[in-house]
Write a protein that holds these residues in place. Sequence first.
Motif: not given
Length: 241
Positions: A202-212, A223-235
């Motif tokens: 995993n390239q995430a420093a904390d072993g979870t997700f990375i910034p976009r 963009k749709r997810g942001e409008r719906l209040g969803h987060g976005v997760w990159d791995l």
Amino acid sequence: MNDVNENQQPEQPEDGQPRRAIRSFVMRAGRMTEGQQRGVEKGWPLFGLSLAGGLLDLDQVFGRQAPRTLEIGFGMGHSLLEMAQAAPEQDFIGIEVHRPGVGALLNGVLNAGLENVRVYDCDAIEVLNQAIPDGSLDRLLLFFPDPWHKKKHNKRRIVQPAFAELVRRKLRIGGVLHMATDWEHYAEQMLEVMSVAPGYRNQAADGTFIPRPDERPITKFEKRGERLGHGVWDLKFERID
């Protein structure tokens, strides 16, 4: 959204006639615009690839040696086109079964005068198994795949242990599987599957997700997810073995 899910073997009913296998996509119909039709008619003979061609010689396909990226389910092709334009020194292969999306990407490729894009319009798992040489990819991208959010349908999600192993074989050592989703539960499943998949880091420093990452364009789904209040997760998971 990229309609991809886990490939499965066909069932054998009592009448002996095999049913069609569950694919890594749901075929979506749609009307073609004039530009999309032009993309298919003029672009496909130049940039389209077929499973009938068998295992690819990527240096021959692109006429050079270069870093290679494959995107599964590119939708209408906006992100793939943007990435290909931004990195002309790299080569890109896109897989998408939605015909208008294929046409839209190819039309964009023609308009931009690009030579570094090739396209499949069939099942992604079959492409990986039959056409992509082992150890040949620098990146494999899976952006906003179908989340199959009903629990009874979770098994249809493409990110499963068998998929992780198949992708690992296709990546070179140091190559990266980059995934993104706006469904938190799917993000957690991706992390769970990949964290125990052999041969990855995993390239995430904390072993979870990375910034976009800057190299991933912001998609309409994001963009749709942001409008719906969803987060976005990159791995990002790197092949280390």
